[in-house]
Design a protein around this motif. Structure first.
Motif, PDB file in Angstrom:
ATOM      1  N   GLU A  96      -1.586   0.710  -1.278  1.00 32.04           N
ATOM      2  CA  GLU A  96      -0.640   1.647  -1.871  1.00 32.04           C
ATOM      3  C   GLU A  96      -1.739   2.969  -1.849  1.00 32.04           C
TER       4      GLU A  96
ATOM      5  N   GLU B  98      -3.222  -4.859  -3.900  1.00 27.23           N
ATOM      6  CA  GLU B  98      -2.239  -4.171  -3.565  1.00 27.23           C
ATOM      7  C   GLU B  98      -1.945  -2.841  -3.614  1.00 27.23           C
ATOM      8  N   ASN B  99      -2.413  -2.440  -5.236  1.00 25.06           N
ATOM      9  CA  ASN B  99      -2.574  -0.719  -5.763  1.00 25.06           C
ATOM     10  C   ASN B  99      -3.045  -0.501  -4.728  1.00 25.06           C
TER      11      ASN B  99
ATOM     12  N   GLN C 125      -3.057  -8.247  -7.393  1.00 29.43           N
ATOM     13  CA  GLN C 125      -2.426  -6.888  -7.607  1.00 29.43           C
ATOM     14  C   GLN C 125      -3.482  -5.474  -7.726  1.00 29.43           C
TER      15      GLN C 125
END
Length: 148
Positions: free
Chosen positions: A143, A139-140, A136
């Motif tokens: 982004e 992914e963060n 996570q």
């Protein structure tokens, strides 16, 4: 907040350096480079082969890097290419030869040893949470980078 940044960057850096060290040490015994590890690993998981483009995505490597690795593995008779309808090697599927399969088996055994060593003192539930959180965070940050 800054302390979390320091912990994350130092922890990830330390893990990455040790993974690179394990790859380098393990590959030297085969006369290979650490960059070969992930290609051989993924090819061992896909007996029908993978194209260079698929390996780029799985290994998160660029096209030129995968091309060099595959050329080297082919010269060492660890992979061969299946014929493709387009005749382009980049689109052809690379598969492990018998020798490549044997080396991949030894490499995967070394990977398992490293994973077991890294897992000492960590429960299955802790490991599951760690990987979920790590992915996570990845992914963060991806982004965040793409948003700038």
């Amino acid at each position: 907040m800054i302390e979390r940044f320091e912990q994350l960057t130092l922890g990830v850096s330390r893990i990455y350096k040790n993974i690179q060290k394990i790859k380098k040490q393990s590959m030297e015994s085969f006369g290979l480079k650490s960059t070969h590890v992930m290609c051989l690993h993924y090819l061992s998981l896909y007996p029908d082969g993978l194209s260079a483009a698929e390996l780029c995505r799985k290994c998160e490597e660029n096209k030129a890097g995968i091309s060099r690795i595959l050329t080297d593995l082919e010269h060492r008779s660890l992979i061969q290419y299946l014929p493709s309808s387009g005749g382009k090697k980049y689109r052809s599927r690379a598969v492990l030869t018998e020798e490549g399969q044997a080396q991949s088996l030894q490499i995967n055994q070394r990977i398992l040893q490293a994973v077991e060593a890294a897992s000492q003192g960590i429960s299955d539930s802790q490991r599951a949470v760690f990987y979920r959180v790590l992915l996570q965070i990845g992914e963060n940050l991806e982004e965040f980078c793409n948003g700038e």
